[in-house]
Motif scaffolding. Sequence first.
Motif, short mmCIF file in Angstrom:
data_model
loop_
_atom_site.label_atom_id
_atom_site.label_comp_id
_atom_site.label_asym_id
_atom_site.label_seq_id
_atom_site.Cartn_x
_atom_site.Cartn_y
_atom_site.Cartn_z
N LEU A 281 -1.56 -1.15 -4.10
CA LEU A 281 -2.45 -0.24 -3.59
C LEU A 281 -2.22 1.43 -3.92
O LEU A 281 -1.34 1.78 -2.97
CB LEU A 281 -3.02 -0.62 -2.39
N ASP A 282 -2.90 1.83 -4.56
CA ASP A 282 -2.50 3.28 -4.72
C ASP A 282 -3.50 4.18 -3.97
O ASP A 282 -4.77 3.94 -4.09
CB ASP A 282 -2.97 3.87 -6.30
N ASP A 283 -2.93 4.90 -3.01
CA ASP A 283 -3.80 5.93 -2.18
C ASP A 283 -4.70 4.89 -1.23
O ASP A 283 -6.00 5.41 -1.23
CB ASP A 283 -4.51 6.63 -3.11
N ALA A 284 -4.39 3.98 -0.46
CA ALA A 284 -5.22 3.43 0.19
C ALA A 284 -4.64 3.06 1.76
O ALA A 284 -5.11 2.23 2.28
CB ALA A 284 -5.41 1.88 -0.29
N PHE A 285 -4.18 3.94 2.11
CA PHE A 285 -3.43 4.06 3.71
C PHE A 285 -4.70 3.99 4.56
O PHE A 285 -4.70 3.31 5.58
CB PHE A 285 -2.61 5.26 3.91
N GLN A 286 -5.82 4.82 4.08
CA GLN A 286 -6.97 4.81 5.05
C GLN A 286 -7.88 3.70 4.60
O GLN A 286 -8.85 3.77 5.31
CB GLN A 286 -7.65 6.11 5.19
N CYS B 125 0.95 -1.27 0.12
CA CYS B 125 -0.04 0.05 -0.03
C CYS B 125 0.76 1.26 -0.09
O CYS B 125 1.85 1.25 0.80
CB CYS B 125 -0.91 0.04 1.24
N VAL B 126 0.50 2.28 -0.87
CA VAL B 126 1.20 3.45 -0.84
C VAL B 126 0.30 4.40 -0.66
O VAL B 126 -0.76 4.73 -1.36
CB VAL B 126 1.94 3.67 -2.36
N GLY B 127 0.54 5.41 0.49
CA GLY B 127 -0.43 6.32 0.77
C GLY B 127 -0.21 7.50 1.51
O GLY B 127 1.29 7.75 1.57
N ARG C 262 -6.02 13.46 7.02
CA ARG C 262 -7.19 12.62 6.64
C ARG C 262 -7.48 11.89 8.10
O ARG C 262 -8.62 11.83 8.13
CB ARG C 262 -6.94 11.78 5.76
N GLU C 263 -6.54 11.75 8.86
CA GLU C 263 -6.60 11.17 10.16
C GLU C 263 -5.54 11.64 11.21
O GLU C 263 -4.57 12.35 10.61
CB GLU C 263 -6.37 9.74 10.13
N ALA D 25 0.39 7.35 11.58
CA ALA D 25 1.83 7.09 10.85
C ALA D 25 2.41 5.80 11.34
O ALA D 25 3.18 5.19 10.75
CB ALA D 25 2.68 8.25 10.96
N LYS D 26 2.04 5.35 12.74
CA LYS D 26 2.45 4.23 13.33
C LYS D 26 2.08 2.91 12.48
O LYS D 26 2.85 1.95 12.84
CB LYS D 26 2.14 4.10 14.80
N ARG D 27 1.34 3.01 11.50
CA ARG D 27 0.96 1.79 10.67
C ARG D 27 1.89 1.46 9.70
O ARG D 27 1.62 0.46 9.16
CB ARG D 27 -0.49 1.97 10.17
#
Length: 334
Positions: free
Chosen positions: A138-143, A42-44, A174-175, A180-182
């Motif tokens: 995964l593009d833009d899927a951090f959330q 995942c890149v976000g 967004r959060e 960022a710890k994830r």
Amino acid sequence: MKLIRNISFPFMPVYYAVTSLRNSLYDLGLKKSTSYNFPIICVGNLSVGGTGKTPMIEYLIGLLKKDYKVATLSRGYKRKTKGFQLANKFSTVESIGDEPFQFYNKFKSEILVAVDADRTHGINQLRELDNAPDVVLLDDAFQHRKVKAGMNILLTTYNNPYFLDYVLPTGNLREPRKGAKRADIIVVTKCPINLSDEEKSKFLISIAPESFQHVFFSSINYSNYIISSENKISLDTVTNFTLVTGIANANPLVEFLNEKRLQFEHLNFKDHHEFTEEDILALEKKELIITTEKDFMRLKQYDSLKNKLFYLPITVTINNEQDINKLIKDFITS
């Protein structure tokens, strides 16, 4: 905009509480995250747009495509279609979105490009293909916490790092910052080319990475050539032009062109701008147009712009490139 942000300050605690609660439910297992037995990266980011996700996805494609069957999966922002779509020769910006369309145009014979707002459904559809991918980016899927990616790469810009920002609507996050710890890898993007070790150390102190997290610094490299549908010419031969941008932050590009002492006017549109008939009529009057690769994907369909429309390619350079490459490849083979 600043006034609106200040007025909206009382609503920030509400947004903070809602997003924190949502993340807590996923962290505690009360909301379901789906894991997979094959590599998903995942890149976000934490902020709204402009951190360099597209160049990072392309960096990963370049790193992996020779050894693995790679697929990208995006939601397809502002597309006119619904559900799962697999890019093919009939795809357009309208059917899959500008960034996925860019991936397809650049790598169409080498990777799979898909869009689906429901990433879980999209992954399942990709895995059911006869030529199913080995790796999904995964593009833009951090959330998008319904999917538990095996590796999370978080991007934050050098000039607007998440640790100095606030959640929406007052800030751009967004959060909350603690999200960022994830991340397994944090990449500070759009850094000055000659960023000193002292500046890197300051960033590391502010990020305060966990023991399992790795931090890297990257810079944008602009090409010395501009490219059209049929031609490639040296940027140094260009004397006067119109710069057209529809991206979240055009400042680095503008600064680069100014440093080269080029003469241009700048038409700056909002991110993912959908060009209107009026916009196209205005652009038809220009002698030479230089734009970003993403905006080129939206504009190249207009025959009236064909002979005057060029884009300036970009790539990213990551410090300690061998280290980040090893981390990614080790994850895939683990």
